[in-house]
Write a protein that holds these residues in place. Structure first.
Motif, PDB file in Angstrom:
ATOM      1  N   GLU A 173       0.827  -1.205   0.000  1.00  0.00           N
ATOM      2  CA  GLU A 173       0.000   0.000   0.000  1.00  0.00           C
ATOM      3  C   GLU A 173       0.868   1.264   0.000  1.00  0.00           C
ATOM      4  N   PHE A 174       1.935   1.239   0.804  1.00  0.00           N
ATOM      5  CA  PHE A 174       2.797   2.432   0.876  1.00  0.00           C
ATOM      6  C   PHE A 174       3.545   2.661  -0.434  1.00  0.00           C
ATOM      7  N   VAL A 175       4.092   1.570  -1.006  1.00  0.00           N
ATOM      8  CA  VAL A 175       4.902   1.698  -2.229  1.00  0.00           C
ATOM      9  C   VAL A 175       4.021   2.202  -3.380  1.00  0.00           C
ATOM     10  N   LEU A 176       2.860   1.576  -3.560  1.00  0.00           N
ATOM     11  CA  LEU A 176       1.957   2.024  -4.632  1.00  0.00           C
ATOM     12  C   LEU A 176       1.362   3.404  -4.311  1.00  0.00           C
ATOM     13  N   GLY A 177       1.084   3.594  -3.009  1.00  0.00           N
ATOM     14  CA  GLY A 177       0.498   4.871  -2.576  1.00  0.00           C
ATOM     15  C   GLY A 177       1.439   6.042  -2.771  1.00  0.00           C
ATOM     16  N   ALA A 178       2.748   5.801  -2.656  1.00  0.00           N
ATOM     17  CA  ALA A 178       3.724   6.882  -2.856  1.00  0.00           C
ATOM     18  C   ALA A 178       3.557   7.483  -4.253  1.00  0.00           C
ATOM     19  N   VAL A 179       3.312   6.619  -5.242  1.00  0.00           N
ATOM     20  CA  VAL A 179       3.116   7.088  -6.621  1.00  0.00           C
ATOM     21  C   VAL A 179       1.726   7.705  -6.776  1.00  0.00           C
ATOM     22  N   SER A 180       0.692   6.943  -6.360  1.00  0.00           N
ATOM     23  CA  SER A 180      -0.688   7.409  -6.594  1.00  0.00           C
ATOM     24  C   SER A 180      -1.006   8.644  -5.760  1.00  0.00           C
ATOM     25  N   ASN A 181      -0.486   8.706  -4.526  1.00  0.00           N
ATOM     26  CA  ASN A 181      -0.767   9.870  -3.681  1.00  0.00           C
ATOM     27  C   ASN A 181      -0.133  11.137  -4.233  1.00  0.00           C
ATOM     28  N   THR A 182       1.115  10.991  -4.763  1.00  0.00           N
ATOM     29  CA  THR A 182       1.776  12.165  -5.362  1.00  0.00           C
ATOM     30  C   THR A 182       0.981  12.641  -6.574  1.00  0.00           C
ATOM     31  N   ALA A 183       0.521  11.696  -7.381  1.00  0.00           N
ATOM     32  CA  ALA A 183      -0.297  12.057  -8.549  1.00  0.00           C
ATOM     33  C   ALA A 183      -1.620  12.679  -8.099  1.00  0.00           C
ATOM     34  N   SER A 184      -2.132  12.214  -6.943  1.00  0.00           N
ATOM     35  CA  SER A 184      -3.412  12.710  -6.438  1.00  0.00           C
ATOM     36  C   SER A 184      -3.340  14.199  -6.096  1.00  0.00           C
ATOM     37  N   TYR A 185      -2.152  14.662  -5.695  1.00  0.00           N
ATOM     38  CA  TYR A 185      -2.012  16.089  -5.363  1.00  0.00           C
ATOM     39  C   TYR A 185      -2.116  16.985  -6.601  1.00  0.00           C
ATOM     40  N   LEU A 186      -2.062  16.382  -7.794  1.00  0.00           N
ATOM     41  CA  LEU A 186      -2.217  17.176  -9.017  1.00  0.00           C
ATOM     42  C   LEU A 186      -3.629  17.738  -9.139  1.00  0.00           C
ATOM     43  N   ARG A 187      -4.555  17.249  -8.298  1.00  0.00           N
ATOM     44  CA  ARG A 187      -5.908  17.823  -8.281  1.00  0.00           C
ATOM     45  C   ARG A 187      -5.841  19.305  -7.875  1.00  0.00           C
ATOM     46  N   LEU A 188      -4.807  19.686  -7.111  1.00  0.00           N
ATOM     47  CA  LEU A 188      -4.641  21.102  -6.734  1.00  0.00           C
ATOM     48  C   LEU A 188      -4.507  21.966  -7.985  1.00  0.00           C
ATOM     49  N   TRP A 189      -3.693  21.466  -8.923  1.00  0.00           N
ATOM     50  CA  TRP A 189      -3.490  22.172 -10.198  1.00  0.00           C
ATOM     51  C   TRP A 189      -4.778  22.160 -11.037  1.00  0.00           C
ATOM     52  N   ALA A 190      -5.390  20.982 -11.128  1.00  0.00           N
ATOM     53  CA  ALA A 190      -6.570  20.815 -11.993  1.00  0.00           C
ATOM     54  C   ALA A 190      -7.724  21.707 -11.532  1.00  0.00           C
ATOM     55  N   LEU A 191      -8.007  21.718 -10.235  1.00  0.00           N
ATOM     56  CA  LEU A 191      -9.133  22.528  -9.740  1.00  0.00           C
ATOM     57  C   LEU A 191      -8.830  24.015  -9.779  1.00  0.00           C
ATOM     58  N   SER A 192      -7.568  24.362  -9.555  1.00  0.00           N
ATOM     59  CA  SER A 192      -7.172  25.770  -9.651  1.00  0.00           C
ATOM     60  C   SER A 192      -7.370  26.265 -11.082  1.00  0.00           C
ATOM     61  N   LEU A 193      -6.971  25.427 -12.048  1.00  0.00           N
ATOM     62  CA  LEU A 193      -7.130  25.769 -13.473  1.00  0.00           C
ATOM     63  C   LEU A 193      -8.618  25.904 -13.820  1.00  0.00           C
ATOM     64  N   ALA A 194      -9.433  24.937 -13.342  1.00  0.00           N
ATOM     65  CA  ALA A 194     -10.881  24.955 -13.629  1.00  0.00           C
ATOM     66  C   ALA A 194     -11.522  26.222 -13.066  1.00  0.00           C
ATOM     67  N   HIS A 195     -11.146  26.571 -11.833  1.00  0.00           N
ATOM     68  CA  HIS A 195     -11.715  27.767 -11.188  1.00  0.00           C
ATOM     69  C   HIS A 195     -11.346  29.029 -11.969  1.00  0.00           C
ATOM     70  N   SER A 196     -10.087  29.108 -12.355  1.00  0.00           N
ATOM     71  CA  SER A 196      -9.587  30.267 -13.089  1.00  0.00           C
ATOM     72  C   SER A 196     -10.291  30.412 -14.452  1.00  0.00           C
ATOM     73  N   GLU A 197     -10.420  29.284 -15.159  1.00  0.00           N
ATOM     74  CA  GLU A 197     -11.034  29.314 -16.492  1.00  0.00           C
ATOM     75  C   GLU A 197     -12.528  29.640 -16.425  1.00  0.00           C
ATOM     76  N   LEU A 198     -13.226  29.080 -15.427  1.00  0.00           N
ATOM     77  CA  LEU A 198     -14.655  29.383 -15.262  1.00  0.00           C
ATOM     78  C   LEU A 198     -14.858  30.865 -14.970  1.00  0.00           C
ATOM     79  N   SER A 199     -14.028  31.418 -14.073  1.00  0.00           N
ATOM     80  CA  SER A 199     -14.113  32.854 -13.754  1.00  0.00           C
ATOM     81  C   SER A 199     -13.914  33.669 -15.017  1.00  0.00           C
ATOM     82  N   SER A 200     -12.919  33.273 -15.817  1.00  0.00           N
ATOM     83  CA  SER A 200     -12.586  33.985 -17.049  1.00  0.00           C
ATOM     84  C   SER A 200     -13.750  33.937 -18.044  1.00  0.00           C
ATOM     85  N   VAL A 201     -14.368  32.754 -18.171  1.00  0.00           N
ATOM     86  CA  VAL A 201     -15.506  32.594 -19.097  1.00  0.00           C
ATOM     87  C   VAL A 201     -16.669  33.492 -18.671  1.00  0.00           C
TER      88      VAL A 201
END
Length: 820
Positions: free
Chosen positions: A714-742
């Motif tokens: 769980e830890f070994v696989l989670g190290a990869v998946s959890n790091t990728a999971s933090y990319l939601r910070l980028w994705a939601l920030s981008l979505a919020h910015s683009e919606l505001s712009s639209v």
């Protein structure tokens, strides 16, 4: 000081990192002071009693009769509450204390008032029923009277016409056959019935009557315009007055049965016009008398309900408290001499002095000759978890507890969540305009919190009010990240300085093609406003936010692993330090710590290296030369060392721990799993708990090994998946910015371009509703849930077991509010 900790100089300073040290206490209380002792401990609210009579049914317990008595009083109080709400009478606020009144007096008073109220209600119901019946009777007299008078007039007219000379014998109205005179001895006497039938049943009623009597009836109906109150149901209903003419007793019995089946109320009626007028006068007189009597009865009932309302809250609180006290007394064990009650329960260590003071006060106030005994028991049972929180920290603690209550004295993620939760939310919600809107909404809740706390709010509003301080923190962090992203409803403003870039020429024609030139110092704080609207805005921001998400994620996961180190030190578990914390730190940082370091080096040096290429080929072909992707000298050697360390750390996590635990078990010959509980005295534990402790199971090496294997994978696989999971910070920030712009460009600016006031007003309204509905409600909820997931899954699974149980003390604080 925490709200639930009960303020006072005796309490130690609040420490959210570890739950309060708890102790199992035993109280031996004389029977005469038991009730008062439990009452004082309920006021204190710092003892969680254990049920020492769990094998007994509720009816076999010592105070079953008193609980039944309190239940009966509670029923009467609920009856009063129902009657008061129907009459619109409000209960008065508490003036005197419930301790000043005696339960026996309350019981007698409640009994008297209930009997009086039931009698008044019964009389009122009888009078109201009579009034409704007379109202219906009056309507029948009026409408049926109209039938008979109109029939009488038409009969008289026909008779007059028949007697007059037949001038127009050949008129169309004259009958074709002349009727013969009927012998009076052969005339059939017609009977009739009058009454009211519900309008929706009237057609069916008439049809059934016709079929049942084979057409040998004559029916007339008249509609009553206003709905009338039905005497039987007491509800308003639309009805018709009917008159049915019939011949013979068999037809009458059939009609009576049909009337009964259709719920038609029948009333007597006289053919005599004089009698009809007399009956209408009598009924009107009776109605006036009844109305006066009913009004007097309602006035008397309201006076009685006002009397009840003045003491309602007092009695309600008294009965609830007494019921709670007797429920608790039923959890106590009766001493063999039947003169004392023995109680066991958990309490925080700091509360010992307060509990002893409460016991002494109870003994004095109940004039007991013998004092209560307070002693601390030693046990192997896992104590409950108790954090003293205040109105600011309680909402964050609830967020953590929703995942799982902390095990006794393990590190509490709530300490860091107070800051990291609103910060990660703000990374996804970075716009200082939206942040200010959110702050204004939550400041309204905070400014009016005293008033709102005493009101009943809706489910969603209740939730928002409970987390008002969390929302305030979220909005403040959103304003901060909004300044960094330089977004105000998606508009970039040069707040801190003019932009560092300028056009190459006066016409600025190349701004969106070739680009701009740097003419001033770098923009001091956040993003340069010139990036907004440029063709390289999205690639630049995506790169920035993606790398920032990785850095934040790796930092928070490292914090989680460091917390597991402090847990291991606190619980004196060297195995967890050397074979869990150390290999986990090495594995995570050999891969993703190294990636974070490369990101920072690339930012500092301005290198063109492709980090995807570097990380992929670090695994696929670690010995190859890096070429233009080299960021620092000896990078290849460093990568080989880090890769080797990551590979070695996996078996270090998996293999040693189960074997060391097995060796420790064999050395001890006991299955103890909690280090701090090794010194407990077993004989006392057996004597006091009576087998109620969490017994330790036999040591199963295969189970431990499988558990460790699962944890490692769980830890070994989670190290990869959890790091990728933090990319939601980028994705939601981008979505919020683009919606505001639209919303800004395609709604507000588009409406502005038409030079039409009406279109502009519509555009502004659409922009406001879209901003509030989508960005301030849905986006807030979305970012909240994503931040929640990052804390529960990515952060807390590194160290948090969350398999404890909450400290639930016996307290009167909620007794007045909760419904049974």
């Amino acid at each position: 000081m925490g709200e639930s900790g009960g303020g006072g100089g005796c309490c130690p300073p609040m420490d959210l990192m570890r739950s309060e040290p708890m102790q199992l206490v035993q109280l031996i209380v004389p029977m005469e002071s038991a009730h008062l002792t439990v009452s004082y401990l309920g006021d204190l609210g710092l003892v969680q009693f254990k049920d020492l009579n769990s094998e007994k049914s509720p009816f076999q317990r010592t105070y079953a009769a008193q609980i039944k008595r309190c239940g009966e009083m509670a029923r009467k109080i609920r009856f009063f509450k129902d009657q008061m709400s129907k009459a619109g009478v409000l209960a008065k606020d508490l003036v005197e204390k419930e301790n000043d009144i005696d339960l026996d007096d309350v019981e007698v008073r409640l009994g008297e008032l209930e009997a009086e109220l039931v009698e008044i209600n019964a009389n009122n119901d009888k009078l109201q029923r009579s009034y409704n019946e007379l109202m219906e009777y009056k309507l029948v007299l009026q409408k049926a009277g109209d039938f008979f008078s109109s029939a009488h007039r038409s009969a008289t007219a026909q008779q007059t016409e028949a007697e007059s000379p037949r001038a127009g014998a050949d008129l169309l109205e004259s009958p074709l056959l002349q009727e013969e005179k009927i012998d009076s001895t052969k005339q059939v006497k017609l009977g009739f019935l009058t009454g009211l039938v519900p309008r929706e049943k009237s057609m069916v009623f008439e049809r059934i009557l016709f079929r049942a009597t084979r057409g040998n009836i004559f029916t007339r109906q008249s509609v009553i315009e206003e709905p009338v109150i039905d005497p039987n149901s007491g509800e308003k209903a639309e009805k018709n007055v009917f008159v049915v003419f019939f011949s013979g007793e068999r037809a009458k019995s059939k009609i009576l049965k049909i009337c009964e089946a259709f719920g038609a109320n029948r009333y007597p009626f006289s053919e005599d016009l004089g009698k009809q007028a007399q009956m209408i006068t009598e009924v009107s007189g009776r109605l006036t008398e009844l109305k006066t009597t009913i009004d007097a009865g309602l006035g008397q009932r309201n006076i009685l309900l006002e009397t009840i309302g003045s003491k309602f809250e007092l009695w309600n609180l008294k009965v609830r408290k007494e019921k709670a006290i007797y429920h608790t007394l039923n959890m106590l064990s009766l001493d063999v001499t039947k003169k004392c009650l023995v109680a066991e329960g958990w309490s925080p260590v700091f509360a010992s002095k307060e509990i002893q003071d409460a016991l002494e006060r109870a003994a004095v106030d109940s004039n007991s000759q013998v004092g209560s005994i307070f002693q601390v028991l030693r046990t192997k049972e896992l104590p409950p978890t108790y954090f003293r929180t205040n109105k600011f920290t309680s909402a964050i603690q609830d967020i953590v507890d929703a995942y799982g209550v902390a095990k006794y004295q393990e590190a509490n993620p709530g300490v860091f969540t107070i800051v990291t939760f609103p910060f990660l939310f703000a990374v996804m919600f970075g716009d200082w305009g939206h942040g200010i809107c959110l702050l204004l909404a939550t400041m309204y809740l905070i400014v009016r919190e005293k008033k709102l706390a005493s009101q009943k709010l809706g489910d969603i509003m209740e939730m928002a009010f409970g987390g008002r301080y969390v929302i305030m923190m979220m909005s403040l962090f959103s304003i901060y990240t909004g300044f960094i992203y330089n977004e105000f409803f998606s508009i970039a403003l040069p707040l801190f300085a003019p932009s560092a870039y300028d056009c190459r020429d006066a016409s600025c024609s190349e701004a969106t093609t070739i680009g701009l030139i740097k003419v001033r110092d770098t923009y001091p704080f956040g993003l340069d406003p010139v990036w907004h609207g440029s063709r390289s805005e999205l690639p630049f921001l995506n790169s920035l936010k993606m790398k920032m998400s990785i850095l934040l994620g790796v930092s928070q996961m490292n914090l989680g692993i460091i917390m597991s180190f402090f847990n291991a030190i606190f619980f004196k578990s060297k195995v967890n330090i050397w074979f869990q914390f150390v290999p986990q730190m090495i594995f995570l940082n050999s891969l993703f710590g190294y990636l974070s370091a490369l990101i920072i080096i690339k930012w500092c040096t301005g290198s063109q290296a492709d980090l995807y290429h570097v990380m992929i080929y670090m695994f696929l072909s670690p010995t190859d030369e890096l070429g233009e992707n080299q960021l620092f000298p000896h990078q290849k050697t460093v990568q080989l060392v880090l890769l080797f360390l990551a590979l070695v750390s996996v078996p270090c996590m998996l293999l040693p721990k189960p074997f060391i635990l097995k060796k420790q078990h064999e050395a001890r010959h006991q299955g103890e799993s909690y280090a701090p509980l090794e010194e407990t005295d077993e004989s006392l534990h057996v004597e006091t708990n009576g087998g109620g402790s969490h017994g330790h199971e036999e040591f199963e090496f295969s189970e431990i090994f499988v558990h460790q294997l699962i944890h490692t994978i769980e830890f070994v696989l989670g190290a990869v998946s959890n790091t990728a999971s933090y990319l939601r910070l980028w994705a939601l920030s981008l979505a919020h910015s683009e919606l505001s712009s639209v919303f800004y460009e395609k709604v507000l600016l588009l409406a502005w371009g038409y030079n039409n006031v009406l279109i502009l007003i519509v555009g502004i309204l659409v922009f406001v509703f879209a901003t509030v509905g989508v960005l301030l409600v849905m986006e807030t909820l979305s970012a909240f849930l994503h931040a929640l997931r990052l804390h529960w899954v990515e952060f807390q699974n590194k160290f948090y077991e969350g398999d404890g149980y909450k400290f639930a003390p016996f307290t009167f604080i909620l007794t007045g509010n909760e419904d049974e």
